[in-house]
Design a protein around this motif. Structure first.
Motif, PDB file in Angstrom:
ATOM      1  N   LYS A  32      16.454  -2.184  -5.743  1.00 24.83           N
ATOM      2  CA  LYS A  32      17.245  -1.449  -6.731  1.00 24.83           C
ATOM      3  C   LYS A  32      17.411   0.024  -6.402  1.00 24.83           C
ATOM      4  N   LEU A  33      16.671   0.533  -5.409  1.00 23.53           N
ATOM      5  CA  LEU A  33      16.672   1.966  -5.152  1.00 23.53           C
ATOM      6  C   LEU A  33      17.836   2.364  -4.254  1.00 23.53           C
ATOM      7  N   ASN A  34      18.443   3.510  -4.578  1.00 21.43           N
ATOM      8  CA  ASN A  34      19.536   4.013  -3.758  1.00 21.43           C
ATOM      9  C   ASN A  34      19.007   5.040  -2.756  1.00 21.43           C
ATOM     10  N   THR A  35      19.927   5.717  -2.057  1.00 23.36           N
ATOM     11  CA  THR A  35      19.541   6.656  -1.008  1.00 23.36           C
ATOM     12  C   THR A  35      18.735   7.822  -1.552  1.00 23.36           C
ATOM     13  N   PHE A  36      19.174   8.387  -2.666  1.00 21.62           N
ATOM     14  CA  PHE A  36      18.524   9.585  -3.199  1.00 21.62           C
ATOM     15  C   PHE A  36      17.117   9.280  -3.685  1.00 21.62           C
ATOM     16  N   PHE A  37      16.994   8.292  -4.580  1.00 18.44           N
ATOM     17  CA  PHE A  37      15.695   8.004  -5.184  1.00 18.44           C
ATOM     18  C   PHE A  37      14.783   7.205  -4.242  1.00 18.44           C
ATOM     19  N   GLY A  38      15.367   6.380  -3.370  1.00 20.71           N
ATOM     20  CA  GLY A  38      14.548   5.525  -2.514  1.00 20.71           C
ATOM     21  C   GLY A  38      14.139   6.159  -1.208  1.00 20.71           C
ATOM     22  N   VAL A  39      14.917   7.136  -0.713  1.00 19.15           N
ATOM     23  CA  VAL A  39      14.620   7.719   0.597  1.00 19.15           C
ATOM     24  C   VAL A  39      14.422   9.231   0.510  1.00 19.15           C
ATOM     25  N   MET A  40      15.412   9.937  -0.017  1.00 18.52           N
ATOM     26  CA  MET A  40      15.332  11.397  -0.019  1.00 18.52           C
ATOM     27  C   MET A  40      14.139  11.920  -0.807  1.00 18.52           C
ATOM     28  N   PRO A  90      11.180  10.429  -1.938  1.00 16.72           N
ATOM     29  CA  PRO A  90       9.838  10.226  -1.371  1.00 16.72           C
ATOM     30  C   PRO A  90       9.637  10.940  -0.037  1.00 16.72           C
ATOM     31  N   THR A  91      10.696  11.073   0.775  1.00 15.38           N
ATOM     32  CA  THR A  91      10.549  11.764   2.059  1.00 15.38           C
ATOM     33  C   THR A  91      10.288  13.244   1.861  1.00 15.38           C
ATOM     34  N   VAL A  92      11.036  13.871   0.965  1.00 12.98           N
ATOM     35  CA  VAL A  92      10.844  15.297   0.692  1.00 12.98           C
ATOM     36  C   VAL A  92       9.456  15.550   0.131  1.00 12.98           C
ATOM     37  N   LEU A  93       9.039  14.735  -0.831  1.00 14.97           N
ATOM     38  CA  LEU A  93       7.721  14.934  -1.431  1.00 14.97           C
ATOM     39  C   LEU A  93       6.609  14.725  -0.411  1.00 14.97           C
ATOM     40  N   THR A 110       0.958  17.755   9.727  1.00 17.57           N
ATOM     41  CA  THR A 110       0.846  16.781   8.638  1.00 17.57           C
ATOM     42  C   THR A 110       2.011  16.877   7.667  1.00 17.57           C
ATOM     43  N   CYS A 111       2.709  18.008   7.678  1.00 18.20           N
ATOM     44  CA  CYS A 111       3.897  18.106   6.824  1.00 18.20           C
ATOM     45  C   CYS A 111       5.034  17.252   7.376  1.00 18.20           C
ATOM     46  N   CYS A 112       4.947  16.843   8.657  1.00 17.76           N
ATOM     47  CA  CYS A 112       6.010  16.058   9.277  1.00 17.76           C
ATOM     48  C   CYS A 112       5.704  14.571   9.300  1.00 17.76           C
ATOM     49  N   THR A 113       4.581  14.198   8.724  1.00 20.16           N
ATOM     50  CA  THR A 113       4.214  12.781   8.756  1.00 20.16           C
ATOM     51  C   THR A 113       4.904  11.979   7.666  1.00 20.16           C
ATOM     52  N   GLY A 114       5.769  12.620   6.908  1.00 22.62           N
ATOM     53  CA  GLY A 114       6.409  11.905   5.804  1.00 22.62           C
ATOM     54  C   GLY A 114       7.787  11.384   6.117  1.00 22.62           C
ATOM     55  N   ILE A 115       8.225  11.468   7.382  1.00 20.09           N
ATOM     56  CA  ILE A 115       9.605  11.065   7.678  1.00 20.09           C
ATOM     57  C   ILE A 115       9.811   9.565   7.494  1.00 20.09           C
ATOM     58  N   MET A 116       8.721   8.780   7.500  1.00 23.13           N
ATOM     59  CA  MET A 116       8.835   7.339   7.332  1.00 23.13           C
ATOM     60  C   MET A 116       8.720   6.904   5.874  1.00 23.13           C
ATOM     61  N   ALA A 117       8.546   7.864   4.969  1.00 21.58           N
ATOM     62  CA  ALA A 117       8.328   7.501   3.564  1.00 21.58           C
ATOM     63  C   ALA A 117       9.490   6.679   3.019  1.00 21.58           C
ATOM     64  N   GLY A 118      10.697   7.056   3.378  1.00 23.61           N
ATOM     65  CA  GLY A 118      11.857   6.281   2.934  1.00 23.61           C
ATOM     66  C   GLY A 118      11.959   4.953   3.642  1.00 23.61           C
ATOM     67  N   ALA A 119      11.669   4.945   4.958  1.00 23.98           N
ATOM     68  CA  ALA A 119      11.737   3.702   5.715  1.00 23.98           C
ATOM     69  C   ALA A 119      10.703   2.695   5.223  1.00 23.98           C
ATOM     70  N   ASN A 120       9.535   3.196   4.801  1.00 26.57           N
ATOM     71  CA  ASN A 120       8.499   2.291   4.313  1.00 26.57           C
ATOM     72  C   ASN A 120       8.851   1.642   2.981  1.00 26.57           C
ATOM     73  N   ILE A 176      17.661  12.049   7.203  1.00 24.01           N
ATOM     74  CA  ILE A 176      18.232  13.224   7.869  1.00 24.01           C
ATOM     75  C   ILE A 176      18.408  14.382   6.890  1.00 24.01           C
ATOM     76  N   VAL A 177      18.936  14.088   5.705  1.00 24.39           N
ATOM     77  CA  VAL A 177      19.132  15.147   4.704  1.00 24.39           C
ATOM     78  C   VAL A 177      17.785  15.728   4.294  1.00 24.39           C
ATOM     79  N   ALA A 178      16.779  14.874   4.090  1.00 19.39           N
ATOM     80  CA  ALA A 178      15.450  15.342   3.684  1.00 19.39           C
ATOM     81  C   ALA A 178      14.829  16.236   4.760  1.00 19.39           C
ATOM     82  N   VAL A 179      15.017  15.879   6.021  1.00 16.40           N
ATOM     83  CA  VAL A 179      14.441  16.673   7.105  1.00 16.40           C
ATOM     84  C   VAL A 179      15.099  18.049   7.188  1.00 16.40           C
ATOM     85  N   PHE A 180      16.410  18.099   7.080  1.00 17.37           N
ATOM     86  CA  PHE A 180      17.095  19.395   7.103  1.00 17.37           C
ATOM     87  C   PHE A 180      16.636  20.270   5.939  1.00 17.37           C
TER      88      PHE A 180
END
Length: 902
Positions: free
Chosen positions: A42-50, A52-55, A282-292, A309-313
């Motif tokens: 049910k999750l979209n790009t913003f709530f499902g990937v951006m 959790p990745t940013v946080l 350790t601040c960069c270990t969250g890039i997989m949060a959305g993929a997971n 990509i948006v979260a990383v930028f």
């Protein structure tokens, strides 16, 4: 193809082949109770990937370690660390985007991508490493949160923040207790399900964003301040430091540009570039949060690339601004001696405190959820068997609550480290290894050039993948060589374990694609025009009528291949015009299964033909590719003896229980009963033969005309100790070689092409594993009563030849005057093949006398007569000579195979 979530068909080391106890992953429509449930996607790009990745990327570094990095490394090195870290993860993100847009992504995130790209061995080992990385990260975030809590509520009067309700006692075990309580809170949230976290994550992101804005506002609104910071020293002494917040100042900025690595007050160890980078990374270990969260996303192939990509930028811009801000407003003492200095300089410190708590708590929960999803995916794929079997259990809503408990238990062990900085290096190394694996998966797919690898995301190449792998590995060893070496050793051990266990899946194997791609190139490079006799090796086509009676010969010939091509050929009689489909295609799996059971390194080539002779011609012409084509044809003997049924003798074929308990074996749809039923029973003596004697001899003649060497094996059903489980090394065996054409006593040439080929094949056998300690004997037949005593010179010449050929063998002189006297000397040319029965019997008796105890014998096979009418007579002569002799290989060589040159 079966569903991509199809479990591995395993048997092996862990014991049972485990079925899904609790249903499927988040990406499947069934739960552990077996009742249908609502699709969790049910999750979209913003709530499902951006979100959790940013946080995950903000976590505790943004609020609690920004000053630590800038204070020790300086602004320039700090920014360099950020650029290096984000360059590494950017290369990995390109690989993630490429893989995630190449097909449907199920639950398991990065593990799913790696396993479906690289196969079970790499997928399982790296997936487990990534799971451990997430577990360690969860413990690290919890330790950071407890550190922030004690800054406010700790009872130590010398705490860095003067305000707060100081009611919590401090110390190592108290810190472990508080961490355990926080972990328990994360556990409760994760047990309820990821939906609660996903629903609250947006609120958490708003709170963190407001805290960030307050920091930027405070840098302008708050006036310069001086602080007295105290810490306990190594003893009971109290260390005091005068620190200042200067506001924006060129002097402060200039003073903070260079590095000043010093003692870290939390670990009492001197910092360096590598240790500071480990904390910062350790601040960069969250890039997989959305993929997971792939199992919860509506469209993971779209959401994962775009959201990541948006979260990383976004996070990169925030980190650069924060580094510049603290480097221009705070002196180095404040940055180094107070992790929570942002609360000191905030216009309203509770706002920053809330941001720290929310960021750390959300990162910890995100890691726990992500780790549990990876573990659940590993359990569903049954890679590690029984130990992870309970992790397949899910709740009625699809939440893998047992996997969550596993994760919580391991994270509880991590918090015993006591300090965030103490586990930062281990977390970073694990994550870098996982990122290198993702890059490797993408690189392998790109190098394999598979037509089905066509991701919609095109901003990558093999250069970016290779650069990503190299940068990850280099930074691993820069950060901590010991942890890096240990993690790689652990990865290799897991690889070996899974390879030994040999799980088989329907996912496809990248190794097969890479092998195909490279083998094609090498076959094109293998130019037959560049062949040289020095590098000759046997390339064998063994014709098999029925494996039930030919298994011992198949096993024996496997020892003769010497690294060359080995093909099992079979001719199915029939006419394709009268058949609805090709019956040969359906038989390949049975023959390949037979090869697996026998443990021989052979290919299989089957053909459909109106006759066995014609089919053998086809196989001799078309089997192989380029420089890898058969140069030697091997046949079983054509006689009337009753064949032995090998399937009834070998426990691997007759004991059905072996099929279930055999380790590391998967039958590819052909179980043992099916294999037994496919191959017909052995032929009885009275049974009609599909092959006439004329046709059999014609096959030998055809092969010689096609410039192929020919070997005929007889009595090999009597040979034992050739199976793959045998420990025979040949020390009790003897190889007897008779290089003279015994059916033509007038020929005394021991050095013709055929004799040398026979010697070469015997030498090849003597070099194989099961025959390397066997004794080789070469028998020279001489007529001692002849007036011509040239045989003495011939013997010395032959000994010199063996020395030049580097063949170690004992030479036995066999007088055969009594045998030769039975040989008839026909005057007519057409009667050359007419040998008396007495002569054939005498030759057979001579062989029985001297070679009855040999394990195997090599004899000279005469060339068949060109006259078809003499084929039966030729076959009868060979049969009479080898009658009751034991395992014998008759050889006719037509190609030079020996070389005395260096």
């Amino acid at each position: 193809m079966s569903n991509e979530r199809t479990p591995l068909m395993t048997s092996g080391v862990c014991g049972l082949a485990v079925t899904a106890c609790g249903g499927k992953s988040d990406g499947t429509p069934e739960s552990g109770s077996g009742t249908p449930t609502v699709d969790p996607r049910k999750l979209n790009t913003f709530f499902g990937v951006m979100v959790p990745t940013v946080l995950s990327m903000f976590s505790i570094v943004l609020f609690l370690r920004t000053g630590f990095v800038v204070g020790h490394a300086g602004l320039l090195q700090g920014l360099l660390m950020v650029i290096v870290a984000y360059t590494i993860i950017s290369l990995t993100i390109l690989s993630i985007c490429a893989i995630s847009t190449n097909g449907a992504i199920q639950g398991g995130g990065a593990y799913y991508m790696i396993s479906r790209s690289l196969g079970p061995e790499f997928g399982g080992s790296i997936g487990l490493m990534f799971f451990l990385a997430k577990v360690c990260a969860c413990g690290e975030y919890v330790l950071g949160l407890v550190e922030a809590i004690l800054d406010i509520f700790g009872s130590d009067p010398d705490s860095s923040v003067s305000q707060g309700v100081r009611v919590l006692p401090q110390g190592y075990w108290y810190g472990v207790l508080y961490s355990s309580v926080v972990l328990l809170l994360c556990l409760l949230v994760c047990l309820v399900g990821a939906k609660i976290y996903s629903r609250t994550s947006f609120v958490i992101l708003i709170l963190v964003t407001v805290s960030l804005l307050s920091i930027f506002i405070s840098s302008v609104a708050v006036k310069p301040r001086d602080f007295l910071i105290t810490h306990k020293g190594s003893g009971n002494e109290t260390l005091r430091y005068n620190a200042s917040y200067t506001g924006f100042s060129v002097t402060t900025l200039r003073n903070n540009l260079g590095s000043a690595y010093s003692l870290d007050y939390s670990t009492n160890s001197v910092m360096s570039f590598s240790t500071v980078f480990a904390v910062m990374f350790t601040c960069c270990t969250g890039i997989m949060a959305g993929a997971n969260m792939s199992g919860d996303l509506k469209t993971p192939s779209i959401s994962i690339p775009k959201g990541t990509i948006v979260a990383v930028f976004y996070t990169f811009a925030v980190y650069v601004l924060i580094f510049l801000l603290v480097g221009a407003t705070c002196d180095r003492t404040l940055l180094i001696q107070d992790y929570g200095f942002l609360q000191r300089i905030s216009i309203w410190s509770p706002l920053v405190t809330v941001g720290i708590y929310c960021a750390a708590l959300s990162a910890a929960m995100c890691s726990m959820i992500g780790a549990s999803r990876i573990l659940h995916a590993l359990a569903l794929d049954q890679l590690f068997g029984l130990p992870l079997a309970p992790a397949t259990i899910t709740s009625s809503s699809g939440n893998p609550w047992v996997a969550v408990l596993y994760t919580w238990g391991l994270a509880q062990c991590v918090v015993f480290a006591g300090q965030l900085n103490a586990v930062a290096s281990l977390v970073t190394v694990f994550y870098l290894l996982a990122y290198a694996a993702v890059d490797l998966a993408c690189l392998a797919l790109e190098w394999a050039s598979a037509p089905n690898f066509r991701p919609t995301f095109q901003l990558f190449s093999w250069h970016t993948c290779l650069l990503g792998i190299m940068s990850c590995l280099v930074m691993m060893f820069v950060i901590n060589p010991m942890y890096s070496s240990g993690s790689i050793v652990l990865l290799l051990l897991l690889l070996l374990f899974l390879h030994y266990k040999s799980p088989t899946s329907s996912w496809g194997y990248i190794s097969q694609a890479l092998i195909f791609h490279q083998v094609r190139k090498y076959l094109l490079m293998l130019d037959v025009r560049k062949d040289h006799v020095k590098f000759w090796r046997p390339q064998i086509l063994l014709m098999v009528a029925n494996p039930r009676s030919s298994c011992q010969l198949i096993l024996f010939i496997n020892q003769l291949k010497k690294g060359g091509l080995y093909v099992l050929g079979h001719v199915q009689l029939g006419d394709l015009d009268s058949l609805p489909s090709d019956p040969v295609q359906q038989q390949y799996n049975f023959w390949l299964r037979l090869v697996d059971k026998l443990g021989v390194k052979a290919f299989v080539d089957l053909t459909l033909s109106l006759s066995v002779r014609q089919g053998t011609q086809h196989l001799l012409r078309i089997t192989g590719l380029g420089g890898m084509k058969p140069n030697t044809l091997i046949l079983g003997f054509y006689d009337s003896c009753t064949p032995e049924d090998f399937f009834l003798q070998d426990s691997a074929f007759c004991d059905a229980s072996m099929e279930l308990g055999s380790e590391g074996e998967y039958n590819f749809g052909v179980d043992l009963p099916s294999l037994q039923a496919h191959f017909p029973p052995v032929r009885h003596v009275e049974s009609p033969r599909w092959l006439s004697p004329e046709e059999y001899v014609g096959i030998i003649s055809d092969a010689i005309k096609m410039n192929k060497n020919v070997c005929v094996g007889r009595y090999f059903f009597q040979l034992e100790g050739e199976d793959k489980d045998s420990k025979v090394d040949g020390s009790e065996r003897t190889i007897d070689v008779w290089p003279l054409n015994l059916l033509q006593p007038g020929s005394r040439d021991y050095e013709d092409v055929c004799s040398l080929f026979l010697l070469q094949m015997a030498c090849v056998l003597n070099m194989s594993n099961k025959w390397r300690h066997a004794r080789m004997r070469i028998f020279l037949n001489v007529e001692t009563e002849s007036s011509d005593q040239g045989w003495v010179v011939n013997e010395e010449t032959f000994r010199e030849l063996l020395r030049k050929l580097r063949i170690r063998a004992s030479i036995k002189i066999v007088p055969w005057d009594s045998v030769v006297q039975h040989h008839l000397q026909p005057e007519e040319e057409e009667a050359k093949q007419a040998l008396s029965e007495d002569f054939l019997s005498a030759v057979n008796s001579m062989l029985m006398e001297h070679s009855s105890q040999a394990a195997v014998r090599f004899l000279y096979l005469p060339r068949p007569s060109p006259q078809r009418s003499q084929n039966r007579q030729y076959l009868a002569q060979v049969e009479a000579v080898t009658n009751s002799l034991g395992p014998t290989l008759l050889i006719h060589g037509v190609t030079p195979v020996t070389s005395t040159d260096l």
